[in-house]
Design an enzyme around this catalytic site. Structure first.
Site, PDB file in Angstrom:
ATOM      1  N   PRO A  31     -30.589  22.555 -47.997  1.00 23.00           N
ATOM      2  CA  PRO A  31     -31.346  23.683 -48.558  1.00 23.00           C
ATOM      3  C   PRO A  31     -30.509  24.536 -49.511  1.00 23.00           C
ATOM      4  O   PRO A  31     -29.273  24.547 -49.427  1.00 23.00           O
ATOM      5  CB  PRO A  31     -31.728  24.492 -47.313  1.00 23.00           C
ATOM      6  CG  PRO A  31     -31.645  23.526 -46.165  1.00 23.00           C
ATOM      7  CD  PRO A  31     -30.533  22.585 -46.535  1.00 23.00           C
ATOM      8  N   ASN A  32     -31.174  25.256 -50.364  1.00 19.65           N
ATOM      9  CA  ASN A  32     -30.540  26.211 -51.294  1.00 19.65           C
ATOM     10  C   ASN A  32     -29.514  25.559 -52.212  1.00 19.65           C
ATOM     11  O   ASN A  32     -28.560  26.209 -52.653  1.00 19.65           O
ATOM     12  CB  ASN A  32     -29.881  27.370 -50.525  1.00 19.65           C
ATOM     13  CG  ASN A  32     -30.889  28.086 -49.648  1.00 19.65           C
ATOM     14  OD1 ASN A  32     -31.994  28.382 -50.112  1.00 19.65           O
ATOM     15  ND2 ASN A  32     -30.542  28.314 -48.403  1.00 19.65           N
ATOM     16  N   ARG A  33     -29.678  24.282 -52.448  1.00 19.98           N
ATOM     17  CA  ARG A  33     -28.771  23.545 -53.337  1.00 19.98           C
ATOM     18  C   ARG A  33     -27.325  23.494 -52.825  1.00 19.98           C
ATOM     19  O   ARG A  33     -26.406  23.175 -53.572  1.00 19.98           O
ATOM     20  CB  ARG A  33     -28.793  24.128 -54.770  1.00 19.98           C
ATOM     21  CG  ARG A  33     -30.163  24.049 -55.429  1.00 19.98           C
ATOM     22  CD  ARG A  33     -30.575  22.592 -55.630  1.00 19.98           C
ATOM     23  NE  ARG A  33     -31.865  22.409 -56.253  1.00 19.98           N
ATOM     24  CZ  ARG A  33     -33.004  22.094 -55.609  1.00 19.98           C
ATOM     25  NH1 ARG A  33     -33.019  21.992 -54.301  1.00 19.98           N
ATOM     26  NH2 ARG A  33     -34.113  21.886 -56.279  1.00 19.98           N
ATOM     27  N   LEU A  34     -27.130  23.836 -51.543  1.00 22.94           N
ATOM     28  CA  LEU A  34     -25.774  23.738 -50.974  1.00 22.94           C
ATOM     29  C   LEU A  34     -25.630  22.362 -50.312  1.00 22.94           C
ATOM     30  O   LEU A  34     -25.463  22.233 -49.093  1.00 22.94           O
ATOM     31  CB  LEU A  34     -25.520  24.874 -49.968  1.00 22.94           C
ATOM     32  CG  LEU A  34     -25.486  26.269 -50.575  1.00 22.94           C
ATOM     33  CD1 LEU A  34     -25.077  27.303 -49.533  1.00 22.94           C
ATOM     34  CD2 LEU A  34     -24.504  26.323 -51.756  1.00 22.94           C
TER      35      LEU A  34
ATOM     36  N   LYS B 252     -37.700  20.800 -55.214  1.00 24.00           N
ATOM     37  CA  LYS B 252     -37.943  20.447 -53.828  1.00 24.00           C
ATOM     38  C   LYS B 252     -36.767  20.946 -53.017  1.00 24.00           C
ATOM     39  O   LYS B 252     -35.639  20.974 -53.518  1.00 24.00           O
ATOM     40  CB  LYS B 252     -38.036  18.918 -53.801  1.00 24.00           C
ATOM     41  CG  LYS B 252     -37.937  18.269 -52.490  1.00 24.00           C
ATOM     42  CD  LYS B 252     -38.075  16.757 -52.632  1.00 24.00           C
ATOM     43  CE  LYS B 252     -37.764  16.184 -51.258  1.00 24.00           C
ATOM     44  NZ  LYS B 252     -37.828  14.787 -51.141  1.00 24.00           N
TER      45      LYS B 252
END
Ligand SMILES: Cc1cc2nc3c(=O)[nH]c(=O)nc-3n(C[C@H](O)[C@H](O)[C@H](O)COP(=O)(O)O)c2cc1C
Length: 214
Positions: free
Chosen positions: A190-193, A9
């Site tokens: 977002p983007n695992r950041l 997700k």
């Protein structure tokens, strides 16, 4: 083996930036707690996982309900003779954690637990409904029992014994206050950041604030 690698997700609901946070983690916890509640999609916002280091050398985590928090710390109630109660008595270093998925947020609190004053435990015990009071007395929490009916019979007996009488708090049941030494706030991005901000208690009672890599 079940393959869950497609379960993913993107977290996009919010952000946690240095310029918009208070100096004190309790204030930020307060803000996040009530934002989560107001958002409305979290049942039992006050449910938290308490992790202890057990007498058997294993960590163990289980859910309890947070019943109070302020600058001093975080209070939950339990049976002092339970597995967690004994673990905390032997090693008061604990971890409390919250996952509020509707807000894509996690809070992790490392702290030192101590029993609350008897007057605080009494006050909370007195506020509980009769069934919860008797349940606390009936349950020798974490011990092995032969069957459910033993509990139910014991409850009936106590209901008769205490009918119309005040129910005193048993000494083996009460609160733990967890004084925080480190509080980490995690906001999914977002983007695992993801944003991770950690507050660490300093000797002069101030809080050191650091950003952690996701
Ligand atoms: C939503 C939820 C709330 C709970 N609240 C409490 C609580 O406030 N106090 C408590 O002692 N156990 C609570 N429990 C039960 C604990 O998770 C656990 O089963 C129990 O405390 C025994 O743990 P122990 O054997 O590790 O000591 C709760 C469980 C759930 C799922």
């Amino acid at each position: 083996m079940e393959d869950l690698s497609n379960y993913r997700k993107s977290y996009e609901k919010s952000e946690l930036l240095e310029h918009a946070i208070p100096e004190d983690p309790i204030n930020l916890f307060h803000r996040w707690f009530y934002e989560t509640e107001a958002q409305g999609n979290t049942d039992e916002v006050n449910a938290m996982t308490v992790s202890t280091l057990g007498l058997d050398g294993f960590p163990k985590a289980r859910v309890v309900l947070l019943k109070k928090f302020n600058e001093e710390g975080f209070i939950f109630y339990t049976n002092y003779e339970s597995e967690k109660g004994r673990a905390i008595t032997a090693n008061p270093n604990v971890c409390l954690s919250f996952f509020w998925h509707s807000m894509e947020r996690q809070v992790i609190i490392k702290g030192i637990a101590e029993k609350t004053a008897a007057s605080i435990s009494d006050g909370y015990f007195d506020s509980r409904p009769t069934g919860s009071k008797l349940g606390a007395i009936v349950s020798n929490q974490s011990s092995v029992i032969e069957s459910r009916s033993i509990l139910e019979e014991k409850l009936k007996e106590l209901e008769n014994n205490f009918a119309g009488k005040e129910i005193p708090r048993p000494e083996f049941w009460g609160g733990f206050l967890v004084r925080p030494v480190e509080v980490e706030f995690w906001q999914g991005r977002p983007n695992r950041l993801h944003d991770r901000i950690r507050y660490h208690a300093e000797d002069d009672y101030s809080w050191k604030i650091e950003r952690l890599s996701p």
